[in-house]
Enzyme design. Structure first.
Site, mmCIF file in Angstrom:
data_model
loop_
_atom_site.group_PDB
_atom_site.id
_atom_site.type_symbol
_atom_site.label_atom_id
_atom_site.label_comp_id
_atom_site.label_asym_id
_atom_site.label_seq_id
_atom_site.Cartn_x
_atom_site.Cartn_y
_atom_site.Cartn_z
ATOM 1 N N HIS A 1 0.758 -1.296 0.003
ATOM 2 C CA HIS A 1 -0.143 0.007 0.032
ATOM 3 C C HIS A 1 0.888 1.250 0.181
ATOM 4 O O HIS A 1 0.049 2.138 -0.295
ATOM 5 C CB HIS A 1 -0.935 0.132 1.158
ATOM 6 C CG HIS A 1 -1.961 -1.020 1.094
ATOM 7 N ND1 HIS A 1 -2.764 -1.449 -0.086
ATOM 8 C CD2 HIS A 1 -2.193 -2.179 2.220
ATOM 9 C CE1 HIS A 1 -3.486 -2.570 0.402
ATOM 10 N NE2 HIS A 1 -3.002 -2.964 1.680
ATOM 11 N N ARG B 1 8.023 -5.136 2.777
ATOM 12 C CA ARG B 1 6.581 -5.736 2.813
ATOM 13 C C ARG B 1 6.132 -5.805 1.280
ATOM 14 O O ARG B 1 6.173 -4.699 0.288
ATOM 15 C CB ARG B 1 5.171 -5.266 3.211
ATOM 16 C CG ARG B 1 3.839 -5.887 2.925
ATOM 17 C CD ARG B 1 2.824 -5.616 3.730
ATOM 18 N NE ARG B 1 2.266 -4.360 3.646
ATOM 19 C CZ ARG B 1 1.120 -3.914 4.015
ATOM 20 N NH1 ARG B 1 0.355 -4.818 4.869
ATOM 21 N NH2 ARG B 1 0.687 -2.473 3.681
ATOM 22 N N GLU C 1 -4.547 -12.306 7.596
ATOM 23 C CA GLU C 1 -5.205 -11.054 7.828
ATOM 24 C C GLU C 1 -6.558 -11.252 7.346
ATOM 25 O O GLU C 1 -7.262 -10.104 7.033
ATOM 26 C CB GLU C 1 -4.499 -9.817 7.194
ATOM 27 C CG GLU C 1 -4.065 -10.066 5.957
ATOM 28 C CD GLU C 1 -3.503 -8.976 5.402
ATOM 29 O OE1 GLU C 1 -3.453 -7.568 5.899
ATOM 30 O OE2 GLU C 1 -2.726 -8.663 4.111
ATOM 31 N N ASP D 1 -7.287 -5.414 7.269
ATOM 32 C CA ASP D 1 -7.926 -6.278 6.699
ATOM 33 C C ASP D 1 -8.834 -7.452 7.291
ATOM 34 O O ASP D 1 -9.945 -8.012 7.047
ATOM 35 C CB ASP D 1 -6.847 -7.215 5.776
ATOM 36 C CG ASP D 1 -6.608 -6.405 4.340
ATOM 37 O OD1 ASP D 1 -7.420 -5.870 3.741
ATOM 38 O OD2 ASP D 1 -5.686 -5.836 4.141
HETATM 39 C C1 3PY Z 1 -3.614 -4.758 7.580
HETATM 40 O O1 3PY Z 1 -3.975 -4.057 9.064
HETATM 41 O O2 3PY Z 1 -4.311 -5.115 6.929
HETATM 42 C C2 3PY Z 1 -2.406 -4.532 6.884
HETATM 43 O O3 3PY Z 1 -2.045 -4.972 6.213
HETATM 44 C C3 3PY Z 1 -1.501 -3.533 8.065
HETATM 45 O O4 3PY Z 1 -0.558 -2.866 7.259
HETATM 46 MG MG MG Z 2 -3.611 -5.664 5.027
#
Ligand code: 3PY
Ligand code: MG
Length: 255
Positions: free
Chosen positions: A44, A69, A149, A175
């Site tokens: 992101h 990442r 996530e 997420d």
């Molecule tokens: C999330 O919280 O979904 C993340 O990917 C954190 O960067």
């Molecule tokens: Mg995420």
């Protein structure tokens, strides 16, 4: 300097900075604020291959380990990040055992995986003296995190944790909130995430693997650490800048 992997494998709890601005001076500055590591976000964040490559060197110049990442499914970049000298890779949206296996294949040399050979820049950044040492030590000296996530990933957490060569799991609370609520909520700090957040740390501990997490603020970082997470990434460069600027301006205005 002891590497990130050694410190995590020894049981330390580390707090990493997080950067999204594609300018190596930013991660270097963040590294010099006392964080244990600095991450560059290609999912992101605005980082690209060039800014990640140069940021890894800038973070090393500040004496800290660099973490990357990658974007979803970009295992080729995971391998490149390690070749640039990153000490850890965080892979988002690992939702199946196959996703986790493919990640390990790209990031670990045989016999654990199929990482292709070409670590000259990494050896320069990390001070690895020769090729046999690199081959002998790299799998242990690099940390590969699968982001758990989503609701789907949580259901498979034990199977994902059992993938050989995977060093840890990494919680993405935003997420997780979106998927667990079926798209109704974005709530990274909601109380109803506490149970799955605790569960992930507990399952990682049982599997003998490292639990990492992204904390949107300091209070959340404390919560993750209390749950047993040992690699916590805190906030992001754009937030550090915006909040620092706002606080300084408000103080100057006497507010
Ligand atoms: C999330 O919280 O979904 C993340 O990917 C954190 O960067
Ligand atoms: Mg995420």
């Amino acid at each position: 300097m002891t590497g990130l992997a050694d410190r995590l494998r020894a049981g330390e709890t580390l707090i990493s900075g997080w950067t999204q601005l594609p300018e190596p001076l930013v991660p270097e500055l963040v590294a010099r604020q006392g964080f244990d590591a600095v991450a560059m976000d290609m999912q992101h964040g605005l980082h690209d291959v060039q800014s990640v490559m140069r940021s890894i060197s800038a973070v090393a110049y500040a004496g800290k380990p660099a973490v990357v990442r990658i974007a979803v499914g970009d295992n080729a970049m995971a391998s490149r990040a390690l070749d640039f000298g990153a000490e850890a890779v965080i892979a988002p949206m690992i939702n199946t055992v196959e996703d986790a296996r493919a990640l390990v294949a790209a990031t670990k040399y045989p016999p654990l995986g199929d990482r292709s050979w070409g670590p000259i820049r990494a050896m320069t950044v990390l001070g690895v003296p020769d090729l046999p040492t690199q081959l002998r030590t790299a799998n242990q000296a690099t940390v590969v995190f699968a982001m758990v996530e989503t609701a789907r990933a949580l259901e498979l957490v034990d199977e994902i944790l059992a993938v050989e060569g995977l060093d840890g799991v990494f919680m993405g609370p935003s997420d997780l909130s979106v998927t667990l609520s079926g798209g109704k909520e974005i709530a990274a700090t909601a109380d109803w995430l506490d149970e799955p957040i605790r569960r992930l740390a507990d399952r990682a501990k049982v599997a003998g693997k490292i639990a990492g997490a992204f904390a949107v603020n300091a209070a959340r970082a404390r919560f993750f650490i209390d749950c047993g997470y040992r690699f916590v990434c805190l906030g992001a460069d754009q937030t550090y800048l915006a909040e620092g600027a706002k606080a300084m301006l408000a103080a100057a205005r006497g507010q």
